[in-house]
Design a protein around this motif. Structure first.
Motif, PDB file in Angstrom:
ATOM      1  N   ALA A 183       0.820  -1.210   0.000  1.00 39.24           N
ATOM      2  CA  ALA A 183       0.000   0.000   0.000  1.00 39.24           C
ATOM      3  C   ALA A 183       0.855   1.261   0.000  1.00 39.24           C
ATOM      4  O   ALA A 183       0.481   2.271  -0.620  1.00 39.24           O
ATOM      5  CB  ALA A 183      -0.926  -0.009   1.216  1.00 39.24           C
ATOM      6  N   LEU A 184       1.999   1.254   0.686  1.00 37.74           N
ATOM      7  CA  LEU A 184       2.877   2.424   0.679  1.00 37.74           C
ATOM      8  C   LEU A 184       3.329   2.767  -0.738  1.00 37.74           C
ATOM      9  O   LEU A 184       3.325   3.931  -1.148  1.00 37.74           O
ATOM     10  CB  LEU A 184       4.098   2.166   1.570  1.00 37.74           C
ATOM     11  N   ILE A 185       3.726   1.752  -1.482  1.00 39.09           N
ATOM     12  CA  ILE A 185       4.176   1.981  -2.855  1.00 39.09           C
ATOM     13  C   ILE A 185       3.008   2.410  -3.734  1.00 39.09           C
ATOM     14  O   ILE A 185       3.120   3.347  -4.545  1.00 39.09           O
ATOM     15  CB  ILE A 185       4.866   0.718  -3.397  1.00 39.09           C
ATOM     16  N   ALA A 186       1.849   1.765  -3.560  1.00 42.59           N
ATOM     17  CA  ALA A 186       0.677   2.118  -4.363  1.00 42.59           C
ATOM     18  C   ALA A 186       0.242   3.555  -4.116  1.00 42.59           C
ATOM     19  O   ALA A 186      -0.202   4.247  -5.045  1.00 42.59           O
ATOM     20  CB  ALA A 186      -0.469   1.157  -4.051  1.00 42.59           C
ATOM     21  N   ALA A 187       0.353   4.031  -2.887  1.00 37.86           N
ATOM     22  CA  ALA A 187      -0.034   5.408  -2.583  1.00 37.86           C
ATOM     23  C   ALA A 187       0.834   6.402  -3.338  1.00 37.86           C
ATOM     24  O   ALA A 187       0.341   7.418  -3.843  1.00 37.86           O
ATOM     25  CB  ALA A 187       0.051   5.654  -1.074  1.00 37.86           C
ATOM     26  N   VAL A 188       2.132   6.136  -3.420  1.00 35.18           N
ATOM     27  CA  VAL A 188       3.021   7.027  -4.178  1.00 35.18           C
ATOM     28  C   VAL A 188       2.673   6.968  -5.668  1.00 35.18           C
ATOM     29  O   VAL A 188       2.652   7.997  -6.360  1.00 35.18           O
ATOM     30  CB  VAL A 188       4.494   6.668  -3.938  1.00 35.18           C
ATOM     31  N   LEU A 189       2.388   5.781  -6.179  1.00 29.60           N
ATOM     32  CA  LEU A 189       1.985   5.655  -7.579  1.00 29.60           C
ATOM     33  C   LEU A 189       0.738   6.491  -7.851  1.00 29.60           C
ATOM     34  O   LEU A 189       0.652   7.208  -8.852  1.00 29.60           O
ATOM     35  CB  LEU A 189       1.713   4.191  -7.923  1.00 29.60           C
ATOM     36  N   ALA A 190      -0.239   6.421  -6.959  1.00 33.07           N
ATOM     37  CA  ALA A 190      -1.469   7.176  -7.142  1.00 33.07           C
ATOM     38  C   ALA A 190      -1.215   8.678  -7.091  1.00 33.07           C
ATOM     39  O   ALA A 190      -1.810   9.444  -7.855  1.00 33.07           O
ATOM     40  CB  ALA A 190      -2.483   6.778  -6.068  1.00 33.07           C
ATOM     41  N   ALA A 191      -0.339   9.096  -6.196  1.00 32.56           N
ATOM     42  CA  ALA A 191      -0.035  10.517  -6.075  1.00 32.56           C
ATOM     43  C   ALA A 191       0.566  11.085  -7.345  1.00 32.56           C
ATOM     44  O   ALA A 191       0.436  12.276  -7.630  1.00 32.56           O
ATOM     45  CB  ALA A 191       0.913  10.753  -4.896  1.00 32.56           C
ATOM     46  N   HIS A 192       1.213  10.233  -8.132  1.00 31.26           N
ATOM     47  CA  HIS A 192       1.834  10.681  -9.371  1.00 31.26           C
ATOM     48  C   HIS A 192       1.019  10.297 -10.604  1.00 31.26           C
ATOM     49  O   HIS A 192       1.510  10.405 -11.726  1.00 31.26           O
ATOM     50  CB  HIS A 192       3.246  10.105  -9.472  1.00 31.26           C
ATOM     51  N   GLY A 193      -0.205   9.834 -10.396  1.00 27.73           N
ATOM     52  CA  GLY A 193      -1.083   9.551 -11.517  1.00 27.73           C
ATOM     53  C   GLY A 193      -0.690   8.356 -12.350  1.00 27.73           C
ATOM     54  O   GLY A 193      -1.041   8.277 -13.534  1.00 27.73           O
ATOM     55  N   VAL A 194       0.008   7.394 -11.771  1.00 29.13           N
ATOM     56  CA  VAL A 194       0.429   6.209 -12.510  1.00 29.13           C
ATOM     57  C   VAL A 194      -0.779   5.312 -12.762  1.00 29.13           C
ATOM     58  O   VAL A 194      -1.595   5.088 -11.869  1.00 29.13           O
ATOM     59  CB  VAL A 194       1.523   5.449 -11.734  1.00 29.13           C
ATOM     60  N   GLY A 195      -0.886   4.773 -13.952  1.00 27.46           N
ATOM     61  CA  GLY A 195      -2.040   3.989 -14.356  1.00 27.46           C
ATOM     62  C   GLY A 195      -2.133   2.628 -13.704  1.00 27.46           C
ATOM     63  O   GLY A 195      -1.179   2.147 -13.077  1.00 27.46           O
ATOM     64  N   PRO A 196      -3.270   1.954 -13.878  1.00 26.74           N
ATOM     65  CA  PRO A 196      -3.544   0.712 -13.130  1.00 26.74           C
ATOM     66  C   PRO A 196      -2.739  -0.492 -13.581  1.00 26.74           C
ATOM     67  O   PRO A 196      -2.665  -1.478 -12.840  1.00 26.74           O
ATOM     68  CB  PRO A 196      -5.040   0.476 -13.389  1.00 26.74           C
ATOM     69  N   ASP A 197      -2.146  -0.455 -14.760  1.00 32.01           N
ATOM     70  CA  ASP A 197      -1.444  -1.631 -15.270  1.00 32.01           C
ATOM     71  C   ASP A 197       0.075  -1.509 -15.209  1.00 32.01           C
ATOM     72  O   ASP A 197       0.785  -2.400 -15.686  1.00 32.01           O
ATOM     73  CB  ASP A 197      -1.878  -1.913 -16.721  1.00 32.01           C
ATOM     74  N   GLU A 198       0.588  -0.427 -14.655  1.00 34.10           N
ATOM     75  CA  GLU A 198       2.029  -0.216 -14.608  1.00 34.10           C
ATOM     76  C   GLU A 198       2.655  -0.967 -13.440  1.00 34.10           C
ATOM     77  O   GLU A 198       2.006  -1.240 -12.427  1.00 34.10           O
ATOM     78  CB  GLU A 198       2.351   1.279 -14.479  1.00 34.10           C
ATOM     79  N   GLN A 199       3.946  -1.285 -13.600  1.00 32.38           N
ATOM     80  CA  GLN A 199       4.727  -1.870 -12.508  1.00 32.38           C
ATOM     81  C   GLN A 199       5.999  -1.058 -12.320  1.00 32.38           C
ATOM     82  O   GLN A 199       6.513  -0.453 -13.268  1.00 32.38           O
ATOM     83  CB  GLN A 199       5.080  -3.326 -12.796  1.00 32.38           C
ATOM     84  N   VAL A 200       6.494  -1.052 -11.091  1.00 28.31           N
ATOM     85  CA  VAL A 200       7.682  -0.275 -10.747  1.00 28.31           C
ATOM     86  C   VAL A 200       8.570  -1.097  -9.823  1.00 28.31           C
ATOM     87  O   VAL A 200       8.167  -2.138  -9.293  1.00 28.31           O
ATOM     88  CB  VAL A 200       7.311   1.048 -10.045  1.00 28.31           C
ATOM     89  N   ILE A 201       9.784  -0.588  -9.633  1.00 27.57           N
ATOM     90  CA  ILE A 201      10.674  -1.101  -8.584  1.00 27.57           C
ATOM     91  C   ILE A 201      10.406  -0.263  -7.343  1.00 27.57           C
ATOM     92  O   ILE A 201      10.628   0.953  -7.351  1.00 27.57           O
ATOM     93  CB  ILE A 201      12.142  -0.986  -8.995  1.00 27.57           C
TER      94      ILE A 201
END
Length: 491
Positions: free
Chosen positions: A84-102
């Motif tokens: 959830a911590l990583i997902a929250a940062v993704l959401a804050a930057h508008g990253v789409g639902p199908d992206e993956q990150v390190i």
């Protein structure tokens, strides 16, 4: 209550976590602080005009919000804290639902799927799922509450094979009786939690540098707490996880581990961060990122340290960060991630969810230099050294014991705490760069998320970003409930 724009449309989903609630409906989410889960559900549903159809809660089986959700009559999805911590940062930057990150999720700790306490995690993650790529080696800890950092110090000294000699501050910070009880617990595992937490490692190092003191009401309190540890075993995998006896009547502060067990880490406190508005505060506005952070719960230089052995920080044996391996995205300009929303997409209300930043590491005059080793890009160690005071300590893989032994050697050698703190930051930044490179070699990903309260230290975040030259770096501290909401909504 604040309104946040979401990166995609979601079904009515409620997230409840440690005094905070968030309800997402379509492309909007409403979030705020509430005295109880019931209050959060009523107020958010009234504000959004829609009742929730799904509840997202923390993974910990004893989370009060999870117990409440089970009685709510709604479908429940449990989400791991670090996902959830990583997902929250993704959401804050508008990253789409199908992206993956390190994703790097570094904090004081939270319940992990294996029943241990996580907090030093490298994840390959998106909203829907995550994979644990790497983590700090596990350390057995007992009673490591934020008001007793000397216990984290003793646990890490034992893991590192360093004797509890009285010249070390965390050893002197507790009584003989408390030391005997803790030694028994750490030897047998009775009443202990097993943790990969980087935040607790940094607490341990802070205690070695002089920020750990005896509890305000004296060592007898420490003895009583230690005896309580010994009397009550914990639950979880092989007795290593936190206890789950917390009442489900309400939020109970910000202990999202929902544990009465003093050996369980307190989750959600902003540990190892600059104290905003305090004397000596060196926050993100600091002009000198190499200076130590001073403030509440922060990484501070030890008081009364003497001697200037700055030459001791010039360690020619320190490893070169990122040796070998492919570096993705070198020389990109602007927003190379391809994740920025188009003009028609909603933007994230950053003022509502906390300070965030999108940074492309490796740009600007002070960026890292990319060299070649066998035809493959490498990270210049000078990029890390320039961001903080001192070279990184030699660290054996992900074993925190090697770092603790090096810090003890410098402390005993009289190296000033400011230099030790700078070298520790450099070591963490080097570790982040090396693990990101390894993960990129395997996955081809070139976007890195820095999440968790460890990155509240602006100097550490700056050092890690500089070390991640060639990657797109996303950071910030949006609400954990926002990440839980989107992970649950993504399925």
């Amino acid at each position: 209550m604040v309104v946040i724009m979401l990166p995609w449309s979601v079904a009515p989903t409620l997230a409840v976590s440690a005094g905070v609630g968030a309800l997402g409906v379509g492309r909007r989410a409403w979030s705020g602080a509430f005295p109880s889960p019931d209050a959060a559900r009523r107020a958010l549903a009234a504000e959004a005009g829609v009742a929730p159809e799904l509840v997202a809660v923390d993974l910990h089986p004893g989370d009060p919000a999870r117990s409440w959700a089970a009685r709510s009559g709604l479908p429940v999805r449990a989400v791991g804290r670090h996902h959830a911590l990583i997902a929250a940062v993704l959401a804050a930057h508008g990253v789409g639902p199908d992206e993956q990150v390190i994703g790097f999720a570094f904090d004081r700790g939270g319940y992990g799927p294996d029943g241990t306490t996580w907090g030093g995690e490298v994840l390959v993650a998106g909203y829907k799922s995550f994979r644990r790529f790497a983590h700090l080696d596990y350390v057995r800890c007992a009673g490591t509450a934020p008001d007793r950092p000397h216990r984290a110090g003793l646990a890490h000294l034992r893991h590192a094979g360093v004797r509890w000699d009285l010249d070390l501050l965390p050893v002197r910070a507790c009584s003989n009786r408390e030391r005997r009880v803790l030694a028994h617990q750490l030897e047998t595992g009775y009443g202990c939690a097993t943790t990969s937490s980087l935040g607790q490692l940094l607490d341990a190092i802070a205690s070695l540098l002089g920020t750990a003191t005896a509890p305000p009401d004296g060592p007898e309190v420490g003895e009583s707490t230690a005896r309580g540890d010994e009397r009550r075993p914990t639950s979880g995998k092989d007795g290593r996880g936190p206890s789950t006896s917390r009442s489900a009547a309400g939020w109970d502060g910000d202990r999202s581990t929902a544990s009465e067990d003093p050996s369980a880490p307190v989750v959600g406190r902003r540990g190892w961060r600059p104290g905003v508005g305090q004397v000596g505060d060196r926050s993100a506005a600091s002009e000198d990122p190499s200076a130590p952070v001073v403030g509440r719960g922060g990484w501070r230089p030890g008081v009364g340290q003497v001697g200037d052995r700055s030459a001791a920080s010039e360690d020619p044996s320190a490893p070169v960060v990122g040796r070998g391996g492919r570096r993705p995205g070198v020389g990109q300009v602007g927003d190379p991630s391809g994740l920025a929303p188009d003009a028609s997409s909603p933007t994230v209300d950053r003022s509502a969810i906390g300070q965030t930043g999108v940074q492309t590491a490796g740009q600007g005059a002070g960026s890292a230099t990319i060299g070649r080793d066998g035809g493959r890009p490498t990270v210049d160690r000078d990029a890390v050294t320039q961001a903080v005071a001192g070279d990184p300590y030699p660290m054996m893989g992900l074993d925190p014991g090697s770092l603790v032994r090096a810090v003890v050697e410098d402390v005993r050698g009289g190296v000033p705490a400011e230099l030790v703190a700078g070298r520790v930051r450099a070591t963490v930044a080097a570790l982040v760069a090396e693990q990101a490179r390894r993960c990129a070699d395997e996955t081809g990903l070139d976007v890195v998320v820095l999440a968790g309260d460890v990155f509240d230290d602006a100097a550490l975040t700056a050092a890690a970003t500089k070390a991640l030259a060639g990657f797109t770096v996303l950071a910030g501290r949006p609400s954990l409930a926002l990440g839980q909401l989107l992970c649950a909504a993504a399925g």
